[in-house]
Design a protein around this motif. Structure first.
Motif, PDB file in Angstrom:
ATOM      1  N   ASP A 174       0.831  -1.210   0.000  1.00 19.87           N
ATOM      2  CA  ASP A 174       0.000   0.000   0.000  1.00 19.87           C
ATOM      3  C   ASP A 174       0.863   1.257   0.000  1.00 19.87           C
ATOM      4  O   ASP A 174       0.420   2.320   0.402  1.00 19.87           O
TER       5      ASP A 174
ATOM      6  N   ASP B 152      -1.232   4.903  -8.805  1.00 17.36           N
ATOM      7  CA  ASP B 152      -1.714   3.910  -7.856  1.00 17.36           C
ATOM      8  C   ASP B 152      -2.663   4.552  -6.845  1.00 17.36           C
ATOM      9  O   ASP B 152      -3.735   4.018  -6.564  1.00 17.36           O
ATOM     10  N   ASP B 153      -2.281   5.705  -6.324  1.00 20.78           N
ATOM     11  CA  ASP B 153      -3.133   6.424  -5.369  1.00 20.78           C
ATOM     12  C   ASP B 153      -4.468   6.809  -5.992  1.00 20.78           C
ATOM     13  O   ASP B 153      -5.531   6.653  -5.391  1.00 20.78           O
TER      14      ASP B 153
ATOM     15  N   ARG C  57      -6.586   3.721  -6.641  1.00 17.57           N
ATOM     16  CA  ARG C  57      -7.048   3.206  -5.342  1.00 17.57           C
ATOM     17  C   ARG C  57      -8.248   4.021  -4.853  1.00 17.57           C
ATOM     18  O   ARG C  57      -9.241   3.477  -4.369  1.00 17.57           O
TER      19      ARG C  57
ATOM     20  N   ARG D  31     -11.320   3.121  -6.962  1.00 15.75           N
ATOM     21  CA  ARG D  31     -11.861   1.811  -6.549  1.00 15.75           C
ATOM     22  C   ARG D  31     -12.602   1.919  -5.217  1.00 15.75           C
ATOM     23  O   ARG D  31     -13.681   1.344  -5.043  1.00 15.75           O
ATOM     24  N   THR D  32     -12.046   2.678  -4.296  1.00 14.25           N
ATOM     25  CA  THR D  32     -12.686   2.846  -2.988  1.00 14.25           C
ATOM     26  C   THR D  32     -14.031   3.546  -3.131  1.00 14.25           C
ATOM     27  O   THR D  32     -15.028   3.123  -2.542  1.00 14.25           O
TER      28      THR D  32
END
Length: 190
Positions: free
Chosen positions: A100, A138-139, A142, A145-146
């Motif tokens: 992460d 990536d952040d 992420r 997706r959240t």
């Protein structure tokens, strides 16, 4: 700005202008001593070129590492720069680049998925600022997706991304002449 490319310079200058900065092509500053005093943003067509350009500047003392921000596309590039200038050690980098990114599920900013993406970088012990584009993506992914798992609609997510990146979109609009539409209903979906 040190890019080695007129196209990259124009793109970065437009985005920086939206953020209130005036970009100067590093090659256009003739006085070496004056050049040392300017902050330097380094971003070339490849991570290897960005790393090489930044290291050359630092090793020849053409610029103070505290005034350098390097954008790289890979975590390996970030690690290579930090090792070369005596910054963060491998263990710290590995912790930051873990599953992460060292954020323990909070997003790069430490403010949770609702916080703005913006990790993948930071100053190390040498003062050099290194931003990793892979970590930024990536952040961002992420967070998307959240939000999707939390039940936000695609339109809501797009509206939030448009709001967060409006300055970037406006800079691109200025470059391309494309229209950035603030109205969600008018935006075409493909």
């Amino acid at each position: 700005v040190d890019t080695g490319s007129a196209e990259y310079f124009v793109s970065l200058a437009a985005v920086l202008k939206e953020a209130g900065f005036r970009a100067v092509d590093a090659a256009q500053v003739p006085d070496r001593e004056a050049s040392r005093k300017y902050p330097r943003l380094v971003y070339h067509a490849s991570t290897a070129r960005s790393v090489a350009a930044a290291l050359a500047m630092i090793k020849t003392k053409a610029v103070d590492p505290d005034l350098v921000c390097v954008i790289v596309d890979t975590a390996a590039g970030r690690r290579e720069l930090r090792e070369a200038v005596g910054g963060a050690d491998d263990e710290a980098d590995e912790q930051q680049e873990g599953d992460d990114g060292g954020r323990q599920g909070r997003g790069a900013s430490g403010r949770g998925a609702a916080g703005p993406p913006g990790g993948g970088g930071g100053k190390d012990d040498s003062g050099l600022e290194v931003i990793c584009a892979a970590a930024l993506w990536d952040d961002l992914l992420r967070a998307v997706r959240t939000w999707a798992r939390e039940g936000h609609t695609a339109d809501d997510i797009q509206a939030e991304l448009d709001r967060r990146f409006h300055r970037v979109l406006a800079g691109q609009q200025r470059l391309t002449g494309a229209h950035v539409d603030d109205d969600d209903d008018a935006r075409e979906r493909s």
